[in-house]
Scaffold this active site. Structure first.
Site, short mmCIF file in Angstrom:
data_model
loop_
_atom_site.label_atom_id
_atom_site.label_comp_id
_atom_site.label_asym_id
_atom_site.label_seq_id
_atom_site.Cartn_x
_atom_site.Cartn_y
_atom_site.Cartn_z
N SER A 152 -31.28 -24.35 -75.22
CA SER A 152 -30.36 -25.27 -74.55
C SER A 152 -31.08 -25.89 -73.36
O SER A 152 -32.00 -25.28 -72.79
CB SER A 152 -29.11 -24.52 -74.06
OG SER A 152 -28.33 -25.32 -73.19
N TYR A 195 -25.86 -17.62 -69.23
CA TYR A 195 -26.21 -18.47 -70.37
C TYR A 195 -27.61 -19.06 -70.19
O TYR A 195 -28.43 -19.06 -71.11
CB TYR A 195 -25.17 -19.58 -70.51
CG TYR A 195 -25.33 -20.46 -71.72
CD1 TYR A 195 -24.97 -19.99 -72.99
CD2 TYR A 195 -25.82 -21.76 -71.62
CE1 TYR A 195 -25.11 -20.79 -74.11
CE2 TYR A 195 -25.96 -22.56 -72.73
CZ TYR A 195 -25.61 -22.07 -73.98
OH TYR A 195 -25.75 -22.86 -75.09
#
Length: 246
Positions: free
Chosen positions: A144, A157
């Protein structure tokens, strides 16, 4: 057939492929002739729909239920079966539990690390021996842009996805001589149920492309990295973010 185009018999496993980027990736790989293991944890209906779409398009796929955060489930998902060994592994399943760093508890941290990073390690570890024996393998890890640039409220995350990128580079260097490539794809803001809660307001204005991406645009990049033509591409992270991380 040249080394760049040869492809032994085997299957593709896409974790978390009942919807979103995973579903688009499963459809794309099936379109290239791979038998696809469509994995889901709880969304059986969504996974069955993906399988049906693949079969309607002339491809083949099977349902594989399993939680990637569970070591036993990961081992079972990667185990060779009637469809052969897993020669394309797309570690796509992921989870978000957002919050500012001082507010995150241990469980919120560990859940994200286990699902996003540890599962990637376990599945890759299980798949690599068969890939190296076949002298062909494609591991594509879903990272990501949050693993590349700061994104307040996503420390867990971001750490998991930065870990995926570092893991990808190291494993790529370890197995390159055996015909196995290991790459990461780092999506930015993509219109899926996973990001529905953050795609409000004027988010697109922060993106140079001035729009939100689609799952199919991410899947197209995975499809290339899984192809024989990508045999000399390894250890890289391909950002799919409309210029957000430029």
């Amino acid at each position: 057939m040249s080394e760049a185009t040869a492809r032994p018999e085997g299957c593709a496993l896409v974790t978390g492929s009942s919807r979103g980027i995973g579903a688009a990736t499963a459809l794309a790989l099936a379109g290239d002739g791979w038998h696809v293991r469509v994995n889901y944890r709880s969304d059986e209906a969504g996974a069955k729909e993906v399988v049906a779409r693949i079969e309607d398009a002339g491809g083949t796929a099977t349902l594989w239920q399993g939680d990637v955060a569970d070591a036993a489930d990961v081992a079972r998902l990667v185990e060779p079966g009637d469809d052969g060994p897993v020669l394309v592994l797309v570690n796509n399943a992921g989870v978000r539990v957002d919050g500012l760093s001082p507010q995150l508890d241990d469980e919120q941290w560990q859940t994200v690390i286990d699902t996003n990073l540890t599962s990637t390690f376990r599945a890759t570890r299980a798949a690599l021996p068969k890939m190296m024996r076949a002298r062909f393998g494609r591991v594509i890890n879903m990272a990501s842009v949050a693993g590349i640039r700061a994104n307040p409220g996503q420390a867990n995350y971001s750490a998991s996805k930065a870990g995926v990128i570092g893991f990808t580079k190291t494993v790529a260097a370890e197995v390159a001589r055996r015909g196995v490539t290991v790459n990461a794809v780092a999506p930015g803001l993509i219109e899926t149920a996973f990001t529905a809660d953050v795609l409000e307001g004027d988010m697109a204005k922060a993106i140079p492309a001035r729009r939100i991406g689609t799952p199919e645009e991410v899947a197209a990049c995975v499809r290339f990295l899984a192809s024989p033509e990508a045999s000399y591409v390894t250890g890289t992270t391909l950002t799919v973010d409309g210029g957000l991380s430029a």
